[in-house]
Design a protein around this motif. Structure first.
Motif, PDB file in Angstrom:
ATOM      1  N   GLY A   1      10.527   4.659  -2.269  1.00 26.68           N
ATOM      2  CA  GLY A   1      11.451   4.651  -1.140  1.00 26.68           C
ATOM      3  C   GLY A   1      11.380   5.892  -0.265  1.00 26.68           C
ATOM      4  N   ALA A   2      10.479   6.829  -0.553  1.00 28.64           N
ATOM      5  CA  ALA A   2      10.397   8.077   0.208  1.00 28.64           C
ATOM      6  C   ALA A   2       9.998   7.837   1.656  1.00 28.64           C
ATOM      7  CB  ALA A   2       9.409   9.036  -0.450  1.00 28.64           C
ATOM      8  N   VAL A   3       9.064   6.920   1.890  1.00 23.97           N
ATOM      9  CA  VAL A   3       8.597   6.665   3.260  1.00 23.97           C
ATOM     10  C   VAL A   3       9.703   5.997   4.069  1.00 23.97           C
ATOM     11  CG1 VAL A   3       6.871   5.475   4.654  1.00 23.97           C
ATOM     12  CG2 VAL A   3       6.195   6.591   2.536  1.00 23.97           C
ATOM     13  N   ALA A   4      10.405   5.048   3.470  1.00 24.32           N
ATOM     14  CA  ALA A   4      11.517   4.399   4.174  1.00 24.32           C
ATOM     15  C   ALA A   4      12.614   5.408   4.490  1.00 24.32           C
ATOM     16  CB  ALA A   4      12.077   3.255   3.338  1.00 24.32           C
ATOM     17  N   GLU A   5      12.850   6.331   3.567  1.00 29.07           N
ATOM     18  CA  GLU A   5      13.852   7.372   3.808  1.00 29.07           C
ATOM     19  C   GLU A   5      13.420   8.291   4.944  1.00 29.07           C
ATOM     20  OE1 GLU A   5      15.535  11.188   1.404  1.00 29.07           O
ATOM     21  OE2 GLU A   5      15.309   9.321   0.288  1.00 29.07           O
ATOM     22  N   ALA A   6      12.124   8.617   4.998  1.00 29.54           N
ATOM     23  CA  ALA A   6      11.617   9.474   6.075  1.00 29.54           C
ATOM     24  C   ALA A   6      11.726   8.772   7.426  1.00 29.54           C
ATOM     25  CB  ALA A   6      10.168   9.862   5.794  1.00 29.54           C
ATOM     26  N   VAL A   7      11.417   7.478   7.463  1.00 27.87           N
ATOM     27  CA  VAL A   7      11.556   6.719   8.716  1.00 27.87           C
ATOM     28  C   VAL A   7      13.027   6.701   9.135  1.00 27.87           C
ATOM     29  CG1 VAL A   7      11.376   4.424   9.762  1.00 27.87           C
ATOM     30  CG2 VAL A   7       9.505   5.307   8.386  1.00 27.87           C
ATOM     31  N   ARG A   8      13.919   6.482   8.179  1.00 31.88           N
ATOM     32  CA  ARG A   8      15.353   6.430   8.477  1.00 31.88           C
ATOM     33  C   ARG A   8      15.864   7.790   8.980  1.00 31.88           C
ATOM     34  NH1 ARG A   8      16.299   3.547   4.388  1.00 31.88           N
ATOM     35  NH2 ARG A   8      16.636   5.231   2.905  1.00 31.88           N
TER      36      ARG A   8
ATOM     37  N   VAL B   1       1.444  10.622   5.300  1.00 31.75           N
ATOM     38  CA  VAL B   1       1.319   9.301   4.677  1.00 31.75           C
ATOM     39  C   VAL B   1       0.364   8.434   5.492  1.00 31.75           C
ATOM     40  CG1 VAL B   1       2.584   7.168   4.182  1.00 31.75           C
ATOM     41  CG2 VAL B   1       3.516   9.355   3.479  1.00 31.75           C
ATOM     42  N   ALA B   2       0.474   8.485   6.821  1.00 36.62           N
ATOM     43  CA  ALA B   2      -0.405   7.680   7.672  1.00 36.62           C
ATOM     44  C   ALA B   2      -1.867   8.071   7.460  1.00 36.62           C
ATOM     45  CB  ALA B   2      -0.014   7.834   9.138  1.00 36.62           C
ATOM     46  N   ARG B   3      -2.133   9.357   7.253  1.00 41.27           N
ATOM     47  CA  ARG B   3      -3.513   9.787   7.002  1.00 41.27           C
ATOM     48  C   ARG B   3      -4.024   9.305   5.648  1.00 41.27           C
ATOM     49  NH1 ARG B   3      -1.665  14.556   9.542  1.00 41.27           N
ATOM     50  NH2 ARG B   3      -1.337  15.565   7.531  1.00 41.27           N
ATOM     51  N   ALA B   4      -3.130   9.057   4.706  1.00 44.09           N
ATOM     52  CA  ALA B   4      -3.538   8.615   3.373  1.00 44.09           C
ATOM     53  C   ALA B   4      -3.714   7.103   3.274  1.00 44.09           C
ATOM     54  CB  ALA B   4      -2.517   9.077   2.340  1.00 44.09           C
ATOM     55  N   LEU B   5      -3.189   6.363   4.250  1.00 46.99           N
ATOM     56  CA  LEU B   5      -3.282   4.907   4.227  1.00 46.99           C
ATOM     57  C   LEU B   5      -4.622   4.434   4.774  1.00 46.99           C
ATOM     58  CD1 LEU B   5       0.274   3.966   5.566  1.00 46.99           C
ATOM     59  CD2 LEU B   5      -0.541   3.760   3.227  1.00 46.99           C
ATOM     60  N   SER B   6      -4.880   3.148   4.585  1.00 56.57           N
ATOM     61  CA  SER B   6      -6.067   2.548   5.191  1.00 56.57           C
ATOM     62  C   SER B   6      -5.901   2.524   6.706  1.00 56.57           C
ATOM     63  CB  SER B   6      -6.243   1.126   4.669  1.00 56.57           C
ATOM     64  OG  SER B   6      -5.164   0.317   5.111  1.00 56.57           O
TER      65      SER B   6
ATOM     66  N   ASN C   1       2.565  12.947  -6.288  1.00 51.52           N
ATOM     67  CA  ASN C   1       3.640  13.749  -6.868  1.00 51.52           C
ATOM     68  C   ASN C   1       4.724  14.090  -5.858  1.00 51.52           C
ATOM     69  OD1 ASN C   1       2.437  13.798  -9.342  1.00 51.52           O
ATOM     70  ND2 ASN C   1       1.409  15.765  -9.005  1.00 51.52           N
ATOM     71  N   CYS C   2       4.357  14.220  -4.596  1.00 49.62           N
ATOM     72  CA  CYS C   2       5.323  14.632  -3.590  1.00 49.62           C
ATOM     73  C   CYS C   2       6.134  13.453  -3.037  1.00 49.62           C
ATOM     74  CB  CYS C   2       4.613  15.350  -2.452  1.00 49.62           C
ATOM     75  SG  CYS C   2       3.364  14.338  -1.636  1.00 49.62           S
ATOM     76  N   LEU C   3       5.849  12.243  -3.489  1.00 51.06           N
ATOM     77  CA  LEU C   3       6.573  11.056  -3.023  1.00 51.06           C
ATOM     78  C   LEU C   3       7.274  10.391  -4.196  1.00 51.06           C
ATOM     79  CD1 LEU C   3       3.882   9.489  -0.671  1.00 51.06           C
ATOM     80  CD2 LEU C   3       5.872  10.830  -0.002  1.00 51.06           C
TER      81      LEU C   3
ATOM     82  N   GLU D   1       0.833  -1.202   0.000  1.00 52.61           N
ATOM     83  CA  GLU D   1       0.000   0.000   0.000  1.00 52.61           C
ATOM     84  C   GLU D   1       0.872   1.258   0.000  1.00 52.61           C
ATOM     85  OE1 GLU D   1      -3.732   1.895   2.497  1.00 52.61           O
ATOM     86  OE2 GLU D   1      -2.792   0.055   3.219  1.00 52.61           O
ATOM     87  N   VAL D   2       1.954   1.231   0.766  1.00 51.72           N
ATOM     88  CA  VAL D   2       2.888   2.358   0.794  1.00 51.72           C
ATOM     89  C   VAL D   2       3.534   2.525  -0.578  1.00 51.72           C
ATOM     90  CG1 VAL D   2       5.107   3.122   1.742  1.00 51.72           C
ATOM     91  CG2 VAL D   2       3.332   2.323   3.278  1.00 51.72           C
ATOM     92  N   ALA D   3       3.921   1.418  -1.210  1.00 47.83           N
ATOM     93  CA  ALA D   3       4.536   1.485  -2.536  1.00 47.83           C
ATOM     94  C   ALA D   3       3.563   2.068  -3.562  1.00 47.83           C
ATOM     95  CB  ALA D   3       5.012   0.103  -2.967  1.00 47.83           C
ATOM     96  N   ARG D   4       2.298   1.676  -3.497  1.00 42.73           N
ATOM     97  CA  ARG D   4       1.293   2.239  -4.412  1.00 42.73           C
ATOM     98  C   ARG D   4       1.120   3.732  -4.167  1.00 42.73           C
ATOM     99  NH1 ARG D   4      -1.346  -2.625  -3.410  1.00 42.73           N
ATOM    100  NH2 ARG D   4      -2.584  -1.684  -1.746  1.00 42.73           N
ATOM    101  N   LEU D   5       1.117   4.124  -2.912  1.00 42.44           N
ATOM    102  CA  LEU D   5       0.970   5.534  -2.558  1.00 42.44           C
ATOM    103  C   LEU D   5       2.175   6.335  -3.064  1.00 42.44           C
ATOM    104  CD1 LEU D   5      -0.988   7.361  -0.921  1.00 42.44           C
ATOM    105  CD2 LEU D   5       0.567   7.042   0.995  1.00 42.44           C
ATOM    106  N   GLU D   6       3.369   5.772  -2.928  1.00 46.03           N
ATOM    107  CA  GLU D   6       4.568   6.461  -3.399  1.00 46.03           C
ATOM    108  C   GLU D   6       4.547   6.654  -4.912  1.00 46.03           C
ATOM    109  OE1 GLU D   6       7.825   5.062  -0.026  1.00 46.03           O
ATOM    110  OE2 GLU D   6       7.601   3.881  -1.856  1.00 46.03           O
ATOM    111  N   ARG D   7       3.986   5.706  -5.632  1.00 49.08           N
ATOM    112  CA  ARG D   7       3.915   5.828  -7.092  1.00 49.08           C
ATOM    113  C   ARG D   7       2.817   6.778  -7.541  1.00 49.08           C
ATOM    114  NH1 ARG D   7       4.369   0.123  -6.889  1.00 49.08           N
ATOM    115  NH2 ARG D   7       2.178  -0.034  -7.433  1.00 49.08           N
ATOM    116  N   SER D   8       1.780   6.960  -6.729  1.00 47.73           N
ATOM    117  CA  SER D   8       0.625   7.746  -7.171  1.00 47.73           C
ATOM    118  C   SER D   8       0.676   9.212  -6.741  1.00 47.73           C
ATOM    119  CB  SER D   8      -0.662   7.118  -6.639  1.00 47.73           C
ATOM    120  OG  SER D   8      -0.715   7.220  -5.231  1.00 47.73           O
TER     121      SER D   8
END
Length: 123
Positions: A42-49, A87-92, A37-39, A28-35
């Motif tokens: 790997g953007a979410v993993a980078e933000a966590v890191r 991102v958390a607000r955009a997820l299920s 424009n601001c992501l 779901e995170v990967a789909r969100l990152e592809r859909s």
């Protein structure tokens, strides 16, 4: 290439694994990152890191690249933390719960005092 033949598909880059997320939430995170424009992949993993690295710094130190020009070489940990909330607000519900659990482990390092001690005064 000859006319009429379909172009070969480029496989999606495999997103970095975030410890604590299930396969469904990672997808779901990967789909969100592809859909969005601001992501990017790997953007979410980078933000966590970035956030995890920041909360492990000694308390008096600031983020190590405080004087860096605005670029993507050194992510701002506070912006990374805000983007994790977006991102958390955009997820299920399930995905958001898992991501918030991962982020909460790092947040606890930033403010490790139990709630009962935070509200008490110096005496």
């Amino acid at each position: 290439m000859r006319a009429g033949l379909p172009r070969p598909r480029r496989p999606y880059e495999k997103s970095p694994v975030i410890d604590g997320l299930s396969g469904g939430t990672s997808a779901e995170v990967a789909r969100l990152e592809r859909s969005r424009n601001c992501l990017w992949p790997g953007a979410v993993a980078e933000a966590v890191r970035a956030w995890a690295g920041h909360v492990r710094l000694p308390r008096g130190r600031t983020w190590p690249h405080a004087g860096c020009a605005p670029c993507y070489c050194c992510p701002d940990p506070w912006e990374a933390r805000e983007s994790l909330d977006r991102v958390a607000r955009a997820l299920s519900r399930r995905g958001a719960r898992e991501l918030r659990r991962v982020v909460a482990r790092h947040d606890q390092l930033w403010d490790p005092a139990p709630a009962s001690y935070r509200d008490e005064g110096p005496w």
